[in-house]
Design an enzyme around this catalytic site. Sequence first.
Site, PDB file in Angstrom:
ATOM      1  N   ASP A 166      -2.956 -17.262  -1.303  1.00  0.00           N
ATOM      2  CA  ASP A 166      -3.521 -17.499  -2.634  1.00  0.00           C
ATOM      3  C   ASP A 166      -2.435 -17.668  -3.689  1.00  0.00           C
ATOM      4  O   ASP A 166      -1.251 -17.472  -3.419  1.00  0.00           O
ATOM      5  CB  ASP A 166      -4.474 -16.354  -3.011  1.00  0.00           C
ATOM      6  CG  ASP A 166      -4.000 -14.981  -2.544  1.00  0.00           C
ATOM      7  OD1 ASP A 166      -2.789 -14.823  -2.328  1.00  0.00           O
ATOM      8  OD2 ASP A 166      -4.834 -14.080  -2.409  1.00  0.00           O
TER       9      ASP A 166
ATOM     10  N   ASP B 156     -11.739  -3.199  -3.638  1.00  0.00           N
ATOM     11  CA  ASP B 156     -13.159  -3.598  -3.636  1.00  0.00           C
ATOM     12  C   ASP B 156     -13.528  -4.388  -2.388  1.00  0.00           C
ATOM     13  O   ASP B 156     -14.611  -4.960  -2.316  1.00  0.00           O
ATOM     14  CB  ASP B 156     -13.475  -4.418  -4.892  1.00  0.00           C
ATOM     15  CG  ASP B 156     -12.670  -5.712  -4.961  1.00  0.00           C
ATOM     16  OD1 ASP B 156     -11.825  -5.942  -4.063  1.00  0.00           O
ATOM     17  OD2 ASP B 156     -12.889  -6.500  -5.902  1.00  0.00           O
TER      18      ASP B 156
ATOM     19  N   HIS C 280     -11.909  -7.087  -1.146  1.00  0.00           N
ATOM     20  CA  HIS C 280     -11.568  -8.511  -1.078  1.00  0.00           C
ATOM     21  C   HIS C 280     -10.439  -8.762  -0.087  1.00  0.00           C
ATOM     22  O   HIS C 280      -9.571  -7.909   0.117  1.00  0.00           O
ATOM     23  CB  HIS C 280     -11.236  -9.087  -2.460  1.00  0.00           C
ATOM     24  CG  HIS C 280      -9.938  -8.622  -3.057  1.00  0.00           C
ATOM     25  ND1 HIS C 280      -9.870  -7.917  -4.231  1.00  0.00           N
ATOM     26  CD2 HIS C 280      -8.660  -8.763  -2.656  1.00  0.00           C
ATOM     27  CE1 HIS C 280      -8.605  -7.655  -4.523  1.00  0.00           C
ATOM     28  NE2 HIS C 280      -7.853  -8.155  -3.574  1.00  0.00           N
TER      29      HIS C 280
ATOM     30  N   GLU D  62     -13.461 -12.483  -3.803  1.00  0.00           N
ATOM     31  CA  GLU D  62     -14.083 -11.305  -4.399  1.00  0.00           C
ATOM     32  C   GLU D  62     -15.482 -11.104  -3.827  1.00  0.00           C
ATOM     33  O   GLU D  62     -16.001 -11.940  -3.083  1.00  0.00           O
ATOM     34  CB  GLU D  62     -14.146 -11.475  -5.925  1.00  0.00           C
ATOM     35  CG  GLU D  62     -12.776 -11.657  -6.579  1.00  0.00           C
ATOM     36  CD  GLU D  62     -11.977 -10.348  -6.698  1.00  0.00           C
ATOM     37  OE1 GLU D  62     -12.238  -9.391  -5.941  1.00  0.00           O
ATOM     38  OE2 GLU D  62     -11.087 -10.292  -7.576  1.00  0.00           O
TER      39      GLU D  62
HETATM   40  C1  F6R Z   1      -2.614 -11.124  -1.544  1.00  0.00           C
HETATM   41  C2  F6R Z   1      -4.046 -11.027  -1.319  1.00  0.00           C
HETATM   42  C3  F6R Z   1      -4.840  -9.830  -1.674  1.00  0.00           C
HETATM   43  C4  F6R Z   1      -4.115  -8.525  -1.412  1.00  0.00           C
HETATM   44  C5  F6R Z   1      -4.969  -7.362  -1.876  1.00  0.00           C
HETATM   45  C6  F6R Z   1      -4.264  -6.041  -1.691  1.00  0.00           C
HETATM   46  O1  F6R Z   1      -2.145 -12.391  -1.130  1.00  0.00           O
HETATM   47  O2  F6R Z   1      -4.590 -11.965  -0.858  1.00  0.00           O
HETATM   48  O3  F6R Z   1      -6.034  -9.839  -0.931  1.00  0.00           O
HETATM   49  O4  F6R Z   1      -3.834  -8.419  -0.060  1.00  0.00           O
HETATM   50  O5  F6R Z   1      -5.256  -7.520  -3.233  1.00  0.00           O
HETATM   51  O6  F6R Z   1      -3.147  -5.990  -2.522  1.00  0.00           O
HETATM   52  P1  F6R Z   1      -2.034  -4.877  -2.311  1.00  0.00           P
HETATM   53  O7  F6R Z   1      -1.408  -5.147  -0.986  1.00  0.00           O
HETATM   54  O8  F6R Z   1      -1.041  -5.104  -3.423  1.00  0.00           O
HETATM   55  O9  F6R Z   1      -2.714  -3.568  -2.373  1.00  0.00           O
END
Ligand code: F6R
Length: 259
Positions: A66, A135, A137, A142
């Site tokens: 992303d 959450d 995702h 989301e």
């Molecule tokens: C990042 C992504 C997100 C993260 C998620 C957890 O490319 O796609 O899904 O993996 O937000 O973030 P962290 O690892 O910072 O807790």
Amino acid sequence: MAEVVIVESPAAAGALVADQIARLIAGRPDAVLGLATGSTPLPLYQALQTRLADVDVSQVRGFALDEYVGIDIEHPESYRSVITREVVEPLGLDPERIRVPNGSLDGIEHAGADYEAAIDAAGGIDLQILGIGTDGHIGFNEQGSSFASRTRIKTLTEQTRADNARFFDSIDDVPMHCITQGLGTILRARHLVLLAFGEGKAQAVAEAVEGPVSAFCPGSAIQLHEHVTVVVDEAAASRLKLADYYRHSYANKPAWQGL
Ligand code: F6R
């Protein structure tokens, strides 16, 4: 069912998955990796620096999950910058072979379709590294995201913006929109490896692995995939009802199977 591997630390998780990626590259020098950003994969990227030090990675290809929309690509927290800093440079990958969704406002209408075409042209993603949000995702899909979704623009929830505010001066600087591989895109990768560490991820992990398959928990889409490895530390595993079974089954797994 996803294979769940409970390890003692993020570093142990990194070493385990780095070994699997090294095996993949040994068998396929132009392997296609799906790359996550955020804090979670950092121990893996660190372990890969050691594990791949003597491996020819010049042909390895990669697709980030992303990117923020409208962020300056040179901004230190654009995912292009993060992937360059945390993955491409330390591992010595060829930057020309590593793609990040184009979050520039110029051409944003077709950026998703372009990214899907590029993944297809590469023959698909061999191993997709995933983190999970508090959450539930994965990528930036989301709650409510379609399981059939492909790379597209999404609006970030306020929770995700608050979670990611630590990378910016304030929550107001966190972009409102992102472009993310869809759940359908992620499900097309040949092997999903989801990492999660810490108590804060325990509920999301339990819902993704053992909860109902529901768009309410986008991470639960992994239950639809035939080859998923979830690697978690004890804290992130603390709400898994079948934790003892996962430990038993991994302890008795034939070594030749790998992950
Ligand atoms: C990042 C992504 C997100 C993260 C998620 C957890 O490319 O796609 O899904 O993996 O937000 O973030 P962290 O690892 O910072 O807790």
